[in-house]
Scaffold this motif. Sequence first.
Motif, PDB file in Angstrom:
ATOM      1  N   THR A 180       0.849  -1.201   0.000  1.00 56.89           N
ATOM      2  CA  THR A 180       0.000   0.000   0.000  1.00 56.89           C
ATOM      3  C   THR A 180       0.888   1.257   0.000  1.00 56.89           C
ATOM      4  OG1 THR A 180      -0.047   0.327   2.383  1.00 56.89           O
ATOM      5  CG2 THR A 180      -1.636  -1.275   1.474  1.00 56.89           C
ATOM      6  N   GLU A 229       9.644   3.631   5.974  1.00 48.21           N
ATOM      7  CA  GLU A 229       9.719   3.190   7.374  1.00 48.21           C
ATOM      8  C   GLU A 229       8.950   1.874   7.575  1.00 48.21           C
ATOM      9  OE1 GLU A 229       8.662   6.264  10.190  1.00 48.21           O
ATOM     10  OE2 GLU A 229       8.387   4.735  11.760  1.00 48.21           O
ATOM     11  N   ASN A 230       7.785   1.777   6.964  1.00 48.06           N
ATOM     12  CA  ASN A 230       6.974   0.563   7.164  1.00 48.06           C
ATOM     13  C   ASN A 230       7.480  -0.612   6.340  1.00 48.06           C
ATOM     14  OD1 ASN A 230       5.180   1.544   9.118  1.00 48.06           O
ATOM     15  ND2 ASN A 230       4.060   2.667   7.541  1.00 48.06           N
ATOM     16  N   ILE A 231       7.940  -0.348   5.123  1.00 46.01           N
ATOM     17  CA  ILE A 231       8.453  -1.441   4.279  1.00 46.01           C
ATOM     18  C   ILE A 231       9.626  -2.137   4.985  1.00 46.01           C
ATOM     19  CG2 ILE A 231       9.815  -1.892   2.182  1.00 46.01           C
ATOM     20  CD1 ILE A 231       7.466  -1.155   0.867  1.00 46.01           C
ATOM     21  N   VAL A 250       7.251   7.738   4.930  1.00 53.39           N
ATOM     22  CA  VAL A 250       6.301   6.867   5.639  1.00 53.39           C
ATOM     23  C   VAL A 250       6.351   5.466   5.033  1.00 53.39           C
ATOM     24  CG1 VAL A 250       3.843   6.528   6.158  1.00 53.39           C
ATOM     25  CG2 VAL A 250       4.797   8.844   6.078  1.00 53.39           C
ATOM     26  N   THR A 251       6.339   5.406   3.702  1.00 49.30           N
ATOM     27  CA  THR A 251       6.372   4.109   3.014  1.00 49.30           C
ATOM     28  C   THR A 251       7.652   3.357   3.397  1.00 49.30           C
ATOM     29  OG1 THR A 251       5.378   5.317   1.180  1.00 49.30           O
ATOM     30  CG2 THR A 251       6.007   3.044   0.744  1.00 49.30           C
ATOM     31  N   LYS A 304      10.046  -2.804   7.868  1.00 47.03           N
ATOM     32  CA  LYS A 304       9.628  -3.713   8.950  1.00 47.03           C
ATOM     33  C   LYS A 304       9.042  -5.016   8.423  1.00 47.03           C
ATOM     34  CE  LYS A 304       8.209   0.169  11.851  1.00 47.03           C
ATOM     35  NZ  LYS A 304       7.041   0.997  12.069  1.00 47.03           N
ATOM     36  N   LEU A 305       8.812  -5.106   7.093  1.00 42.40           N
ATOM     37  CA  LEU A 305       8.126  -6.295   6.567  1.00 42.40           C
ATOM     38  C   LEU A 305       9.093  -7.469   6.409  1.00 42.40           C
ATOM     39  CD1 LEU A 305       5.988  -4.576   3.758  1.00 42.40           C
ATOM     40  CD2 LEU A 305       5.187  -5.412   5.986  1.00 42.40           C
ATOM     41  N   PHE A 307       1.243   3.241   2.225  1.00 39.34           N
ATOM     42  CA  PHE A 307       1.830   3.414   3.571  1.00 39.34           C
ATOM     43  C   PHE A 307       2.930   2.395   3.846  1.00 39.34           C
ATOM     44  CE2 PHE A 307      -2.642   4.705   3.622  1.00 39.34           C
ATOM     45  CZ  PHE A 307      -2.440   6.062   3.801  1.00 39.34           C
ATOM     46  N   GLY A 308       3.218   1.544   2.847  1.00 39.52           N
ATOM     47  CA  GLY A 308       4.268   0.556   3.034  1.00 39.52           C
ATOM     48  C   GLY A 308       3.803  -0.648   3.843  1.00 39.52           C
ATOM     49  N   THR A 309       2.494  -0.808   3.976  1.00 38.05           N
ATOM     50  CA  THR A 309       1.947  -1.995   4.638  1.00 38.05           C
ATOM     51  C   THR A 309       1.473  -2.962   3.544  1.00 38.05           C
ATOM     52  OG1 THR A 309      -0.171  -0.878   4.738  1.00 38.05           O
ATOM     53  CG2 THR A 309       1.212  -0.725   6.693  1.00 38.05           C
TER      54      THR A 309
END
Length: 452
Positions: free
Chosen positions: A116, A162-164, A159-160, A166-167, A118-120
């Motif tokens: 997404t 930072e979240n990516i 934002v993207t 963590k995946l 947002f990097g989720t």
Amino acid sequence: MLNFDTLVIGGGLAGYCAAIKSAQQGLKTALISQGEGSLHFASGSIDVLAKHPTTFENVRFPLSAIEELPADHPHPYRKIGALETQASLDWFNGLMADQGIHFHQLDALENHWRITPFGTLKATWLSQVFCALLDDKPCDYERVIIVGVDGFRDFQPAVTAENIAKLPQFAGIAVKQAMVVLPETKANDGLRAKRAIDYARALREPLMYNAMRDQLMRIATPRDLVIMPSVFGNGDGQEYMARLQRDTHLQFHEVPTMPPSLLGIRIADALHRAFVEAGGTLLKGDAVTRAQMAKQETVDGQSQWVIERVHTRKMADLPLSAKHIILASGSFFSHGLVATADTILEPVFGLDVDAPAKRDDWYADRFLDAHPYIRSGVITDDNFAPSIQGTTVSNLSCIGGVLAGFDPVKEGSGGGISIATGFAAAHWHARALRAENATIGTQQQLDNEAVA
Ligand SMILES: Cc1cc2nc3c(=O)[nH]c(=O)nc-3n(C[C@H](O)[C@H](O)[C@H](O)COP(=O)(O)OP(=O)(O)OC[C@H]3O[C@@H](n4cnc5c(N)ncnc54)[C@H](O)[C@@H]3O)c2cc1C
């Protein structure tokens, strides 16, 4: 009065699918819509069933989950069945390919993860070709490069990124950010604080396109995954992305932006073209406001309503009639359902609606929980025929977001339900009409005979 075999009310995903399928089957079909549907806000991927409708557990194989729904479940998929749902999705995929919009998916009809903005990750079933398909395994990209466009506020690479990072799929892979700076020209008046559609317009200019292409080639290599906002084309974005890929040899993942979403607009435009090519009549920018109905008795002595004509806001003196009317007016977002202080209603026909009795029961306590009001909608029988105070409306079918019995947000099922119910309503009706027409002929045939 304007007469049709099929009249579809609502020009979102469900309405267009029903209207195209109806016109493709040789029925004289009109579609009336007061505005754009929710596709202009959508990701451009088609969610079929990401979570189980009752347990909300992750679903890996949507069609198997549909097949296992209990026989008394009110869910629209249960009424259609897994086989016809699959047929409808195959039909949609082929229809889009014919219009130059290409999708892909994992093998064995499995859900995949979509990245997404947002990097989720979000589970979905069909994604457009410049959207990377992830499963649970680690990816083998050398780096992930999140590319923003200077001045474009609707996508924030930080934002993207930072979240990516963590995946688990990207564990051990470097995640970088970069910014493309487009030249400011008089023609584009500077691009600051504009929307994706403004960038799409500007990127049609060779100067802009070349600047984007050249900077991307300096930023990334073909072993990287380049994640960037969808800013190319207005309806024809896949052509631009294909060209960009040919020119750069890079691997891209386009993410949708704040509305208008170019990925969704591509689908809406393709549906529009397909309907016109199929010979349908489009009445855009007008709304059905009310209907004239008659009560009839069936051969087995039951009462039923029959819609004789519908009236629209702009054509006050020219009502529309059809053998089959399909209501595809969407949910609250498109005013297919309306919430008053204490009730939820269907505003055009006053159809029976399934909704929590008290307003206090509309919402769950926590924001991310399943809110009961989202499952509200029109109650139908297994053929999608609705009722008014318990009496069936025999020549009306309801499809898509206006229906009760499912939670598109929590389940991740909105796109699939629109396609499947649209396809099924038109398909089942054409089958019934063919039987009936053995004696009376379609409206198209009757018109042709009158002209002859
Ligand atoms: C913001 C948003 C994002 C979404 N993103 C995704 C996604 O990424 N993937 C996915 O699979 N699903 C997504 N969904 C869900 C999915 O898009 C919807 O469930 C589905 O498209 C609903 O389609 P629909 O045709 O039933 O209704 P809509 O798309 O809402 O269309 C209804 C249409 O009916 C018209 N209308 C209403 N009343 C009248 C009237 N009286 N007369 C004439 N016309 C009328 C409206 O103007 C509108 O054009 C999203 C939904 C929303 C709201």
